[in-house]
Design an enzyme around this catalytic site. Structure first.
Site, PDB file in Angstrom:
ATOM      1  N   LYS A  21     -11.648   2.254  15.212  1.00 41.83           N
ATOM      2  CA  LYS A  21     -12.344   2.902  14.088  1.00 41.83           C
ATOM      3  C   LYS A  21     -13.034   1.886  13.199  1.00 41.83           C
ATOM      4  CE  LYS A  21     -10.023   3.711  10.343  1.00 41.83           C
ATOM      5  NZ  LYS A  21     -10.074   3.554   8.896  1.00 41.83           N
ATOM      6  N   ASN A  22     -12.317   0.836  12.811  1.00 46.83           N
ATOM      7  CA  ASN A  22     -12.887  -0.075  11.822  1.00 46.83           C
ATOM      8  C   ASN A  22     -13.992  -0.961  12.397  1.00 46.83           C
ATOM      9  OD1 ASN A  22     -11.333   1.060   9.859  1.00 46.83           O
ATOM     10  ND2 ASN A  22      -9.729  -0.505   9.910  1.00 46.83           N
ATOM     11  N   ARG A  92     -14.186   4.302   2.910  1.00 44.83           N
ATOM     12  CA  ARG A  92     -14.366   2.936   2.453  1.00 44.83           C
ATOM     13  C   ARG A  92     -15.670   2.354   3.013  1.00 44.83           C
ATOM     14  NH1 ARG A  92     -13.007   0.290  -1.548  1.00 44.83           N
ATOM     15  NH2 ARG A  92     -13.043  -1.930  -1.232  1.00 44.83           N
ATOM     16  N   CYS A 116      -8.569   4.896   1.568  1.00 47.88           N
ATOM     17  CA  CYS A 116      -7.163   5.161   1.303  1.00 47.88           C
ATOM     18  C   CYS A 116      -6.748   4.525  -0.014  1.00 47.88           C
ATOM     19  CB  CYS A 116      -6.315   4.613   2.439  1.00 47.88           C
ATOM     20  SG  CYS A 116      -6.321   5.683   3.883  1.00 47.88           S
ATOM     21  N   ARG A 121      -9.239  -1.747  -4.914  1.00 44.16           N
ATOM     22  CA  ARG A 121     -10.020  -2.280  -3.796  1.00 44.16           C
ATOM     23  C   ARG A 121     -11.421  -2.658  -4.278  1.00 44.16           C
ATOM     24  NH1 ARG A 121      -8.898   1.500   1.360  1.00 44.16           N
ATOM     25  NH2 ARG A 121      -9.717  -0.298   2.482  1.00 44.16           N
ATOM     26  N   PRO A 122     -11.519  -3.795  -4.982  1.00 40.43           N
ATOM     27  CA  PRO A 122     -12.815  -4.188  -5.522  1.00 40.43           C
ATOM     28  C   PRO A 122     -13.806  -4.578  -4.426  1.00 40.43           C
ATOM     29  CG  PRO A 122     -11.171  -5.908  -5.886  1.00 40.43           C
ATOM     30  CD  PRO A 122     -10.458  -4.764  -5.242  1.00 40.43           C
ATOM     31  N   ILE A 123     -15.098  -4.639  -4.789  1.00 41.87           N
ATOM     32  CA  ILE A 123     -16.101  -5.067  -3.808  1.00 41.87           C
ATOM     33  C   ILE A 123     -16.884  -6.270  -4.345  1.00 41.87           C
ATOM     34  CG2 ILE A 123     -16.345  -2.849  -2.629  1.00 41.87           C
ATOM     35  CD1 ILE A 123     -19.028  -2.580  -4.268  1.00 41.87           C
ATOM     36  N   ASP A 124     -16.249  -6.999  -5.265  1.00 41.53           N
ATOM     37  CA  ASP A 124     -16.943  -8.139  -5.878  1.00 41.53           C
ATOM     38  C   ASP A 124     -17.406  -9.173  -4.844  1.00 41.53           C
ATOM     39  OD1 ASP A 124     -14.001  -8.340  -5.773  1.00 41.53           O
ATOM     40  OD2 ASP A 124     -14.330 -10.398  -6.398  1.00 41.53           O
ATOM     41  N   GLN A 125     -16.637  -9.351  -3.776  1.00 35.26           N
ATOM     42  CA  GLN A 125     -17.013 -10.361  -2.777  1.00 35.26           C
ATOM     43  C   GLN A 125     -18.241  -9.919  -1.971  1.00 35.26           C
ATOM     44  OE1 GLN A 125     -15.417 -13.440  -2.760  1.00 35.26           O
ATOM     45  NE2 GLN A 125     -14.587 -12.457  -4.592  1.00 35.26           N
ATOM     46  N   ASP A 304      -2.183  -2.935   8.152  1.00 34.87           N
ATOM     47  CA  ASP A 304      -2.276  -1.560   8.661  1.00 34.87           C
ATOM     48  C   ASP A 304      -1.105  -1.191   9.569  1.00 34.87           C
ATOM     49  OD1 ASP A 304      -4.600  -1.279   7.247  1.00 34.87           O
ATOM     50  OD2 ASP A 304      -5.949  -1.404   8.967  1.00 34.87           O
ATOM     51  N   ILE A 326      -1.573  -8.052   1.235  1.00 37.86           N
ATOM     52  CA  ILE A 326      -3.003  -7.696   1.202  1.00 37.86           C
ATOM     53  C   ILE A 326      -3.304  -6.641   0.130  1.00 37.86           C
ATOM     54  CG2 ILE A 326      -5.012  -6.991   2.579  1.00 37.86           C
ATOM     55  CD1 ILE A 326      -3.725  -9.450   3.806  1.00 37.86           C
ATOM     56  N   ARG A 396      -8.227  10.851   9.841  1.00 37.89           N
ATOM     57  CA  ARG A 396      -9.323   9.920   9.552  1.00 37.89           C
ATOM     58  C   ARG A 396      -9.381   8.803  10.587  1.00 37.89           C
ATOM     59  NH1 ARG A 396      -9.624   8.721   3.182  1.00 37.89           N
ATOM     60  NH2 ARG A 396     -11.156   7.290   3.990  1.00 37.89           N
TER      61      ARG A 396
HETATM   62  C1  EPZ Z   1     -10.387  -3.186   5.922  1.00 44.81           C
HETATM   63  O1  EPZ Z   1     -10.476  -2.784   4.563  1.00 44.81           O
HETATM   64  C2  EPZ Z   1      -9.907  -1.978   6.676  1.00 44.81           C
HETATM   65  N1  EPZ Z   1     -10.841  -0.880   6.465  1.00 44.81           N
HETATM   66  C3  EPZ Z   1      -8.509  -1.585   6.212  1.00 44.81           C
HETATM   67  O2  EPZ Z   1      -8.054  -0.556   7.059  1.00 44.81           O
HETATM   68  C4  EPZ Z   1      -7.570  -2.771   6.349  1.00 44.81           C
HETATM   69  O3  EPZ Z   1      -6.330  -2.444   5.777  1.00 44.81           O
HETATM   70  C5  EPZ Z   1      -8.143  -3.996   5.629  1.00 44.81           C
HETATM   71  O4  EPZ Z   1      -9.496  -4.265   6.102  1.00 44.81           O
HETATM   72  C6  EPZ Z   1      -7.324  -5.266   5.833  1.00 44.81           C
HETATM   73  O5  EPZ Z   1      -7.234  -5.549   7.196  1.00 44.81           O
HETATM   74  C7  EPZ Z   1     -11.979  -0.839   7.140  1.00 44.81           C
HETATM   75  O6  EPZ Z   1     -12.283  -1.691   7.969  1.00 44.81           O
HETATM   76  C8  EPZ Z   1     -12.867   0.317   6.881  1.00 44.81           C
HETATM   77  P1  EPZ Z   1     -10.505  -6.271   2.815  1.00 44.81           P
HETATM   78  P2  EPZ Z   1     -11.295  -3.648   3.523  1.00 44.81           P
HETATM   79  O7  EPZ Z   1     -11.854  -6.372   2.189  1.00 44.81           O
HETATM   80  O8  EPZ Z   1     -12.445  -4.273   4.237  1.00 44.81           O
HETATM   81  C9  EPZ Z   1      -9.450  -7.838  -1.604  1.00 44.81           C
HETATM   82  C10 EPZ Z   1      -7.202   1.528   7.612  1.00 44.81           C
HETATM   83  O9  EPZ Z   1      -6.068   2.068   7.459  1.00 44.81           O
HETATM   84  N2  EPZ Z   1     -10.894  -7.759  -1.871  1.00 44.81           N
HETATM   85  O10 EPZ Z   1     -10.212  -7.117   4.001  1.00 44.81           O
HETATM   86  O11 EPZ Z   1     -11.552  -2.824   2.343  1.00 44.81           O
HETATM   87  C11 EPZ Z   1      -8.829  -6.458  -1.394  1.00 44.81           C
HETATM   88  O12 EPZ Z   1      -8.515  -5.839  -2.607  1.00 44.81           O
HETATM   89  C12 EPZ Z   1      -7.799   0.738   6.486  1.00 44.81           C
HETATM   90  O13 EPZ Z   1      -7.873   1.650   8.645  1.00 44.81           O
HETATM   91  C13 EPZ Z   1     -11.386  -8.156  -3.100  1.00 44.81           C
HETATM   92  O14 EPZ Z   1     -10.653  -8.526  -4.012  1.00 44.81           O
HETATM   93  O15 EPZ Z   1     -10.234  -4.760   3.178  1.00 44.81           O
HETATM   94  C14 EPZ Z   1      -7.630  -6.807  -0.538  1.00 44.81           C
HETATM   95  O16 EPZ Z   1      -6.590  -7.254  -1.365  1.00 44.81           O
HETATM   96  C15 EPZ Z   1      -6.992   0.795   5.252  1.00 44.81           C
HETATM   97  N3  EPZ Z   1     -12.742  -8.095  -3.309  1.00 44.81           N
HETATM   98  C16 EPZ Z   1      -8.114  -7.987   0.306  1.00 44.81           C
HETATM   99  O17 EPZ Z   1      -9.247  -8.510  -0.382  1.00 44.81           O
HETATM  100  C17 EPZ Z   1     -13.607  -7.685  -2.362  1.00 44.81           C
HETATM  101  O18 EPZ Z   1     -14.827  -7.673  -2.605  1.00 44.81           O
HETATM  102  C18 EPZ Z   1      -8.527  -7.631   1.718  1.00 44.81           C
HETATM  103  O19 EPZ Z   1      -9.413  -6.499   1.708  1.00 44.81           O
HETATM  104  C19 EPZ Z   1     -13.099  -7.282  -1.105  1.00 44.81           C
HETATM  105  C20 EPZ Z   1     -11.736  -7.335  -0.890  1.00 44.81           C
END
Ligand code: EPZ
Length: 429
Positions: A21-22, A92, A116, A121-125, A304, A326, A396
Site C-alpha cells: 500500500k505505502n 496521509r 491514522c 504528524r507534522p509535514i515540516d520536513q 507498523d 517513531i 484502508r
Molecule cells: C509512513 O508515514 C507510513 N505511511 C506509515 O504507515 C508508517 O508508520 C511511517 O511511514 C513510518 O514507517 C505511508 O507511507 C502513507 P514518516 P509517514 O514521515 O511518511 C516525523 C500505515 O499504517 N516527521 O516516516 O507519515 C513523524 O512525526 C502507516 O500504513 C516530522 O516530524 O511517516 C514521525 O515521528 C501509519 N516531520 C517520523 O518523522 C515531517 O515532516 C517518521 O514519520 C515528517 C515526519
C-alpha cells in the site's frame, strides 16, 4: 460493519500477500507526472488506494482498471492542481500529490493530510525540502499550497528519517533543474520502489535504499509498466498471526529480505522460520518466549508492526519491553487488549508487557489500521468470541483480510449488523 471471530484455531496453509500500500501511494502519484500512459501492476485493492485514485480522477487523470490489480493511468489532461475532497483529508499520502503536481506543473494545493491518529504528524520536513528546491510554501484554509517560479535542485538534509518527506522531495526533484541530494533519507523498501519506478519513467535517481539519495533532474518523464513490491507489513501481520495461534503458515509473493527484522524477532520468540526465494514459512510453538523490541526506521523493526508484536508478547512467557520510537501515540489499542486480560503497562513511549496464559474474547474498537489488525490477531487466539468495530481502518490497508484469514482456517466473518452477528454466534456455538 464489524469483524466477529471465535478464537482458538491454529492458522495453517498458504496466503498470498498483496502489493505494498505505502509504495503504491507514492507510485500512483509518480504516474501522473508524465503525459504518457503508465500501467501499474500488483496494485492492492484497499481503501486508501481507492481514495487517491478518486482524487486523481477529480483533477482530470484518466484511471482505468484493466485487471483486479492492474491500473492504467494517464495524466495528460489534468485540468486542476487543487486536490481538496472530503476523502483525501482522511488519508496521509494525499501529500504525494503535492510533490508530483509541483514537479510537473510548478504549483499544487492539497488538503492537509490526515491518516491514522497515531500521534502528531507534522509535514515540516516535506515543506523544508520543497523550499530547498525553490518553492514557496504556505498553509492556509486547511490547504498546503506550493508554488515555484523555477524548480531547482538543492541539498536537502532531513532532520529525522521520514518516509513521506523522502518520497515527496524525490518526486518533485526528478523534474527540477539540476541535481538534488537528500541526506538522512528513509531506506524503507517502498522508498526504493518509488525510486525504481521513477527510473523506469526516465528519471535519474541513485542511492535509494541508502542514507543519501542523489537525483539528477530530467526534462520529462515517459510511460512505463511497473509492478509494485509486496507489502512487508501485510506479510508481517500474517507471520505474527501464525505465531500467536501456534499455527503453520507460509506467506507467498514476498521479498524475504524485507522481512529480516520481523523474522529475527519471531525466531527470538521461539518460532521456526524457513525462508524460500519468494516465501517464508512460520511455525508457531505452543509457548512463545518474551523479548524486547524498539521500533526504528528500516532496516529496524517497523512501527507498523508494533501492535502485532505486543499481542504476541501478551501471550509470551515472561516480560517484554516495547519502545515506540517513531510515533508518540501508538499504544491506544492497549486498553482494548486489557479488556481481553492482557497485562500491559504503558508509560510514555514504552510498554511493559507481562505475558498471560490466555486472552479472552471481548468487544473491541480498532483505533487505527495496524492496531486494528493486531486486535483481530488477539481475537483469533482468545478464548470465545471477539468483535472488532471500526474496521474501516483495517480496510484502508489490508486487502480481503477476513477472507485471507478464513482460508487459513480462522473462524472469522465480516458482519453488517447484530442479526448477522447473532447468526455467527449461533453457528459457531
Ligand atoms: C509512513 O508515514 C507510513 N505511511 C506509515 O504507515 C508508517 O508508520 C511511517 O511511514 C513510518 O514507517 C505511508 O507511507 C502513507 P514518516 P509517514 O514521515 O511518511 C516525523 C500505515 O499504517 N516527521 O516516516 O507519515 C513523524 O512525526 C502507516 O500504513 C516530522 O516530524 O511517516 C514521525 O515521528 C501509519 N516531520 C517520523 O518523522 C515531517 O515532516 C517518521 O514519520 C515528517 C515526519
Amino acid at each position: 460493519m464489524q469483524y466477529i471471530m471465535k478464537g482458538g484455531t491454529p492458522l495453517a496453509g498458504d496466503v498470498i500477500i498483496s502489493g505494498a500500500k505505502n509504495a503504491a501511494l507514492g507510485i500512483l502519484a509518480a504516474a501522473i507526472m508524465t503525459d504518457e500512459s503508465v500501467i501499474i501492476e500488483n496494485l492492492p485493492n484497499v481503501r486508501d488506494i481507492n481514495v487517491i485514485l478518486n482524487a486523481m480522477k477529480e483533477i482530470g487523470v484518466v484511471v482505468e482498471m484493466i485487471g483486479d490489480h492492474k491500473v492504467k493511468i494517464n495524466g495528460a489532461n489534468i485540468h486542476k492542481v487543487v486536490v481538496d475532497n472530503a476523502h483525501i483529508k482522511k488519508i496521509r499520502a494525499g501529500y504525494y500529490l503535492l510533490g508530483a503536481l509541483a514537479g510537473k506543473y510548478r504549483h499544487a494545493e492539497v488538503a492537509l493530510p490526515g491518516g491514522c491518529n497515531i500521534g502528531s504528524r507534522p509535514i515540516d520536513q516535506h515543506l523544508k525540502g520543497f523550499q530547498t528546491l525553490g518553492m514557496d510554501t504556505v498553509v492556509e484554509h486547511g490547504l498546503v499550497k506550493v508554488d515555484a517560479k523555477r524548480l531547482v535542485g538543492g541539498h536537502v538534509y532531513l532532520d529525522m528519517v521520514s518516509v513521506g518527506a523522502t518520497i515527496n522531495v524525490m518526486l518533485a526533484a526528478v523534474l527540477a533543474k539540476g541535481s538534488t541530494t537528500i541526506e538522512n533519507a528513509a531506506k524503507e523498501p517502498h522508498v526504493v520502489d518509488v525510486a525504481n519506478m521513477l527510473n523506469t519513467m526516465g528519471a535519474n535517481v541513485r542511492g535509494a535504499g541508502t542514507d543519501t539519495i542523489r537525483i539528477r533532474g530530467v526534462e520529462r518523464l515517459h510511460g512505463t509498466d511497473y509492478s509494485i513490491i509486496p507489502d512487508q507489513i501485510e506479510a508481517g501481520t500474517f507471520m505474527f498471526a501464525a505465531a500467536v495461534t501456534h499455527g503453520d503458515v507460509t506467506v507467498h509473493n514476498i521479498i524475504p529480505q524485507h522481512m529480516d527484522a520481523i523474522t529475527a524477532k519471531l525466531r527470538e520468540m521461539g518460532c521456526e522460520i524457513s525462508e524460500f526465494d519468494e516465501s517464508i514459512r512460520v511455525v508457531g510453538k505452543s509457548q512463545l518466549k518474551s523479548c524486547n523490541v524498539k521500533t526504528l526506521p528500516y532496516p529496524g523493526f517497523p512501527t507498523d508492526m508494533q501492535p502485532q508484536i505486543c499481542v504476541a508478547l501478551s501471550l509470551a512467557a515472561g516480560r517484554g519491553v516495547v519502545t515506540e520510537s517513531i510515533f508518540e501515540s501508538r499504544f491506544k489499542y492497549v486498553d482494548e487488549l486489557t479488556k481481553m486480560g492482557a497485562h500491559v503497562k504503558v508509560e510514555s513511549n514504552v510498554a511493559v508487557i507481562d505475558g498471560v496464559r490466555r486472552l479472552t474474547g471481548a468487544e473491541l474498537n480498532a483505533p487505527d489500521l495496524r492496531a486494528g489488525a493486531a486486535l483481530v490477531l488477539a481475537g483469533l487466539c482468545a478464548e470465545g468470541i471477539t468483535t472488532v468495530n471500526d474496521i474501516e481502518y483495517i480496510m484502508r490497508g489490508y486487502e480481503d483480510f477476513d477472507r485471507k484469514l478464513r482460508e487459513l482456517g480462522a473462524v472469522i466473518e465480516l458482519v453488517d449488523d447484530e442479526a448477522e452477528a447473532k447468526k455467527f454466534r449461533f453457528r459457531v456455538g
